[in-house]
Design a protein around this motif. Structure first.
Motif: not given
Length: 174
Positions: A82-89, A134-135, A146-152, A154-155
């Motif tokens: 909502x603050x305009x910061x992108x997370x993906x695209x 809840x993500x 660490x879970x992102x780094x190991x591709x468990x 997604x970023x």
């Protein structure tokens, strides 16, 4: 290089409870945040509430064809908080192909795309209940990383907060 967490490590996590928001409290705050976003980015007349999501068609066609369940489609999008910061695209000439209505994307995104004719663009505000709820954000940041780094996971799952509404600026390609 071994990551932060070695295979078969035992984790001992200490948590300090700071506050508890009930589901009702969380939903009320989310509604306030979404309404503030809408007022800062247009008017309530610009955004239509449909199936629990808010849609502002930025390129609107008088008629056309809607995507059918199971149809292979392509979109371009930028997902932001909502603050305009992108997370993906998708960026540049990149597109995102997927099978519409097949559970490959979050429910709110499918609902929004389903409101568009091929060739239309829209800003879609998706409450957390139709996004990631809840993500993975309930885990401590170092473990998430660490879970992102190991591709468990997604970023983007490492950056989306628990119960976070999301905004998609997207086009359903013809």
């Amino acid at each position: 290089m071994v990551g932060l967490i070695a295979p078969n490590d035992v984790l001992d996590i200490s948590i300090q409870l700071v506050d508890i928001l009930t589901d009702t409290d969380q939903l009320l705050q989310e509604e306030i945040d979404i309404n503030e976003y809408i007022l800062e980015n247009g008017t309530t007349d610009d955004f239509d509430l449909s199936q629990g999501i808010y849609i502002n068609k930025t390129t609107e066609l008088d008629s056309g064809r809607l995507a059918g369940i199971g149809e292979d489609i392509e979109i371009t999008y930028v997902g932001t908080f909502l603050n305009g910061e992108p997370f993906d695209g998708t960026f540049g000439n990149e597109t995102f192909p997927y099978t519409f209505g097949d559970g490959q994307v979050i429910t709110g995104l499918d609902l929004g795309v389903g409101e568009l004719f091929f060739g239309e663009s829209a800003i879609i505000v998706i409450p957390s209940g139709l996004a990631y709820s809840g993500s993975a954000h309930v885990m401590p940041p170092l473990i998430r990383g660490e879970l992102v780094t190991r591709n468990v996971i997604p970023a983007y799952a490492g950056t989306i907060g628990a119960f976070e509404p999301l905004v998609f600026d997207l086009t359903l390609l013809p």
